[in-house]
Write a protein that holds these residues in place. Structure first.
Motif, PDB file in Angstrom:
ATOM      1  N   ASP A 108      -6.560  35.507  31.948  1.00 32.30           N
ATOM      2  CA  ASP A 108      -5.248  36.166  31.935  1.00 32.30           C
ATOM      3  C   ASP A 108      -4.365  35.669  30.791  1.00 32.30           C
ATOM      4  O   ASP A 108      -3.373  36.320  30.441  1.00 32.30           O
ATOM      5  CB  ASP A 108      -4.528  35.940  33.269  1.00 32.30           C
ATOM      6  CG  ASP A 108      -5.130  36.757  34.402  1.00 32.30           C
ATOM      7  OD1 ASP A 108      -5.843  37.737  34.111  1.00 32.30           O
ATOM      8  OD2 ASP A 108      -4.890  36.402  35.571  1.00 32.30           O
ATOM      9  N   LEU A 109      -4.704  34.498  30.222  1.00 33.95           N
ATOM     10  CA  LEU A 109      -3.940  33.974  29.094  1.00 33.95           C
ATOM     11  C   LEU A 109      -4.437  34.516  27.757  1.00 33.95           C
ATOM     12  O   LEU A 109      -3.827  34.269  26.722  1.00 33.95           O
ATOM     13  CB  LEU A 109      -4.015  32.433  29.069  1.00 33.95           C
ATOM     14  CG  LEU A 109      -3.491  31.707  30.308  1.00 33.95           C
ATOM     15  CD1 LEU A 109      -3.636  30.200  30.134  1.00 33.95           C
ATOM     16  CD2 LEU A 109      -2.041  32.072  30.595  1.00 33.95           C
ATOM     17  N   LEU A 110      -5.558  35.239  27.790  1.00 33.95           N
ATOM     18  CA  LEU A 110      -6.114  35.833  26.580  1.00 33.95           C
ATOM     19  C   LEU A 110      -5.623  37.266  26.401  1.00 33.95           C
ATOM     20  O   LEU A 110      -5.279  37.941  27.377  1.00 33.95           O
ATOM     21  CB  LEU A 110      -7.647  35.836  26.641  1.00 33.95           C
ATOM     22  CG  LEU A 110      -8.344  34.485  26.788  1.00 33.95           C
ATOM     23  CD1 LEU A 110      -9.847  34.699  26.935  1.00 33.95           C
ATOM     24  CD2 LEU A 110      -8.041  33.575  25.602  1.00 33.95           C
ATOM     25  N   GLU A 111      -5.633  37.738  25.179  1.00 28.98           N
ATOM     26  CA  GLU A 111      -5.345  39.148  24.906  1.00 28.98           C
ATOM     27  C   GLU A 111      -6.652  39.931  24.936  1.00 28.98           C
ATOM     28  O   GLU A 111      -7.684  39.462  24.442  1.00 28.98           O
ATOM     29  CB  GLU A 111      -4.689  39.301  23.529  1.00 28.98           C
ATOM     30  CG  GLU A 111      -3.343  38.612  23.395  1.00 28.98           C
ATOM     31  CD  GLU A 111      -2.774  38.728  21.995  1.00 28.98           C
ATOM     32  OE1 GLU A 111      -3.314  39.546  21.209  1.00 28.98           O
ATOM     33  OE2 GLU A 111      -1.819  38.007  21.687  1.00 28.98           O
ATOM     34  N   ASP A 112      -6.598  41.105  25.517  1.00 24.23           N
ATOM     35  CA  ASP A 112      -7.749  42.017  25.544  1.00 24.23           C
ATOM     36  C   ASP A 112      -8.995  41.352  26.134  1.00 24.23           C
ATOM     37  O   ASP A 112     -10.121  41.553  25.650  1.00 24.23           O
ATOM     38  CB  ASP A 112      -8.066  42.533  24.131  1.00 24.23           C
ATOM     39  CG  ASP A 112      -6.885  43.250  23.493  1.00 24.23           C
ATOM     40  OD1 ASP A 112      -6.192  43.990  24.210  1.00 24.23           O
ATOM     41  OD2 ASP A 112      -6.640  43.052  22.289  1.00 24.23           O
ATOM     42  N   ALA A 113      -8.809  40.544  27.168  1.00 25.10           N
ATOM     43  CA  ALA A 113      -9.947  39.868  27.793  1.00 25.10           C
ATOM     44  C   ALA A 113     -10.873  40.883  28.445  1.00 25.10           C
ATOM     45  O   ALA A 113     -10.435  41.806  29.130  1.00 25.10           O
ATOM     46  CB  ALA A 113      -9.461  38.862  28.822  1.00 25.10           C
ATOM     47  N   ARG A 114     -12.170  40.688  28.225  1.00 24.58           N
ATOM     48  CA  ARG A 114     -13.181  41.613  28.748  1.00 24.58           C
ATOM     49  C   ARG A 114     -14.223  40.812  29.521  1.00 24.58           C
ATOM     50  O   ARG A 114     -14.710  39.775  29.036  1.00 24.58           O
ATOM     51  CB  ARG A 114     -13.823  42.362  27.580  1.00 24.58           C
ATOM     52  CG  ARG A 114     -14.909  43.342  27.955  1.00 24.58           C
ATOM     53  CD  ARG A 114     -15.277  44.187  26.744  1.00 24.58           C
ATOM     54  NE  ARG A 114     -15.842  43.400  25.654  1.00 24.58           N
ATOM     55  CZ  ARG A 114     -17.151  43.232  25.468  1.00 24.58           C
ATOM     56  NH1 ARG A 114     -18.031  43.787  26.304  1.00 24.58           N
ATOM     57  NH2 ARG A 114     -17.591  42.519  24.443  1.00 24.58           N
ATOM     58  N   LEU A 115     -14.568  41.259  30.710  1.00 28.24           N
ATOM     59  CA  LEU A 115     -15.615  40.618  31.498  1.00 28.24           C
ATOM     60  C   LEU A 115     -16.964  40.962  30.884  1.00 28.24           C
ATOM     61  O   LEU A 115     -17.341  42.125  30.822  1.00 28.24           O
ATOM     62  CB  LEU A 115     -15.556  41.100  32.948  1.00 28.24           C
ATOM     63  CG  LEU A 115     -16.580  40.497  33.920  1.00 28.24           C
ATOM     64  CD1 LEU A 115     -16.330  39.009  34.137  1.00 28.24           C
ATOM     65  CD2 LEU A 115     -16.546  41.245  35.254  1.00 28.24           C
ATOM     66  N   VAL A 116     -17.691  39.933  30.405  1.00 31.56           N
ATOM     67  CA  VAL A 116     -18.982  40.187  29.752  1.00 31.56           C
ATOM     68  C   VAL A 116     -20.155  39.723  30.614  1.00 31.56           C
ATOM     69  O   VAL A 116     -21.305  40.013  30.278  1.00 31.56           O
ATOM     70  CB  VAL A 116     -19.047  39.519  28.362  1.00 31.56           C
ATOM     71  CG1 VAL A 116     -17.965  40.089  27.461  1.00 31.56           C
ATOM     72  CG2 VAL A 116     -18.936  38.002  28.437  1.00 31.56           C
ATOM     73  N   ASN A 117     -19.863  39.011  31.693  1.00 28.02           N
ATOM     74  CA  ASN A 117     -20.930  38.626  32.623  1.00 28.02           C
ATOM     75  C   ASN A 117     -20.354  38.314  33.992  1.00 28.02           C
ATOM     76  O   ASN A 117     -19.302  37.667  34.103  1.00 28.02           O
ATOM     77  CB  ASN A 117     -21.682  37.386  32.132  1.00 28.02           C
ATOM     78  CG  ASN A 117     -22.799  36.999  33.100  1.00 28.02           C
ATOM     79  OD1 ASN A 117     -23.820  37.683  33.183  1.00 28.02           O
ATOM     80  ND2 ASN A 117     -22.614  35.925  33.859  1.00 28.02           N
ATOM     81  N   GLU A 118     -21.030  38.791  35.038  1.00 25.08           N
ATOM     82  CA  GLU A 118     -20.724  38.362  36.399  1.00 25.08           C
ATOM     83  C   GLU A 118     -21.996  38.047  37.170  1.00 25.08           C
ATOM     84  O   GLU A 118     -21.963  37.777  38.367  1.00 25.08           O
ATOM     85  CB  GLU A 118     -19.887  39.409  37.124  1.00 25.08           C
ATOM     86  CG  GLU A 118     -20.473  40.800  37.152  1.00 25.08           C
ATOM     87  CD  GLU A 118     -19.512  41.799  37.791  1.00 25.08           C
ATOM     88  OE1 GLU A 118     -18.659  41.369  38.600  1.00 25.08           O
ATOM     89  OE2 GLU A 118     -19.618  42.996  37.468  1.00 25.08           O
ATOM     90  N   SER A 119     -23.134  38.046  36.477  1.00 22.15           N
ATOM     91  CA  SER A 119     -24.408  37.733  37.109  1.00 22.15           C
ATOM     92  C   SER A 119     -24.370  36.340  37.717  1.00 22.15           C
ATOM     93  O   SER A 119     -23.890  35.389  37.098  1.00 22.15           O
ATOM     94  CB  SER A 119     -25.529  37.820  36.071  1.00 22.15           C
ATOM     95  OG  SER A 119     -26.762  37.397  36.610  1.00 22.15           O
TER      96      SER A 119
END
Length: 255
Positions: free
Chosen positions: A34-45
């Motif tokens: 949440d402290l990053l800009e444009d954070a994207r989930l790249v893994n949830e495995s």
């Protein structure tokens, strides 16, 4: 020999940044994202939540490493496979010194261990896993910039959470260690062997000598916010193009 494919972090090389912050708790990973800009989930495995976004001008990945050295080893190895050149642990630690308060920060200068995955990496020798000096220095400077209380010293990386009885505490306090956690020795050791920069900042979550019980994610949230911003600044400013820290030292000709 072909490069192995990641098993735990099911992401592509471009999904992971050169700078990575690793945490044990998925709740902390979500908070830092949440402290990053444009954070994207790249893994949830397998629950190893991994996000990549931007902090200022730098791309940064935040990844969950789980509990213990074995779990952390797999995640660190795979982040390196995917292109990370700096891996920084933002974790929690049990204090060994009277007066250490919840939310204070321990900046490890090294991490001792007596068991765990490093013994399988190097069965015939004992190394002292340490952070990269420039990472440590940047961390201390950013904590000071925000007026955060911190301690600098060696930590003990335990391989068994419930083995921390009074005798355990007396033993490691008597040897000069200032807190206990579970992953720094593994992370520092693997990064040293792989030529990757590394460091850590550990929030005091409990005090083993004063019998202060462990505080969990929601109770530490405000502390994670403050320390997380300092860590993001530190990680952003470190030069990841070389593993050695350049210094000002005389050449042979200069004497």
């Amino acid at each position: 020999m072909p490069v192995p494919e990641p098993v735990f972090i099911r992401a592509k090389p471009g999904d992971v940044a050169e700078r990575a912050i690793v945490v044990g708790d998925p709740a902390r990973a979500r908070q830092l994202a949440d402290l990053l800009e444009d954070a994207r989930l790249v893994n949830e495995s397998r629950g190893f939540l991994t996000y990549t976004g931007r902090f200022g001008e730098q791309r940064i990945t935040v990844a969950t490493h789980g509990v213990g050295g074995s779990s952390a080893a797999g995640v660190v190895e795979e982040l390196i496979m995917l292109g990370s050149k700096l891996i920084f642990r933002l974790g929690t630690t049990g204090a060994f010194l009277p007066g250490m308060r919840i939310g204070d920060v321990v900046v490890p200068t090294g991490a001792a261990y007596v068991s765990g995955p490093l013994l399988q990496y190097i069965p015939d020798a004992r190394i002292t896993p340490v952070p990269s000096f420039d990472v440590l220095r940047a961390t201390v400077e950013e904590l000071e910039r925000d007026g955060l209380k911190y301690y600098v010293g060696p930590v003990f990386s335990s391989d068994a959470f419930y083995a921390e009885d009074p005798e355990f505490v007396r033993k490691w306090v008597g040897r000069g260690y200032i807190s206990v956690e579970m992953e720094c020795a593994t992370i520092f050791g693997i990064c040293m062997m792989r030529g990757v920069k590394t460091g850590a900042a550990l929030l005091v979550s409990d005090n083993l000598v004063e019998h202060v019980p462990m505080h969990h994610a929601e109770e530490l949230r405000a502390h994670v916010e403050r320390v997380g911003r300092a860590v993001l600044r530190a990680v952003s400013r470190v030069d990841v193009s070389q593993t050695g820290q350049p210094g000002s030292r005389p050449t042979r000709e200069e004497g």
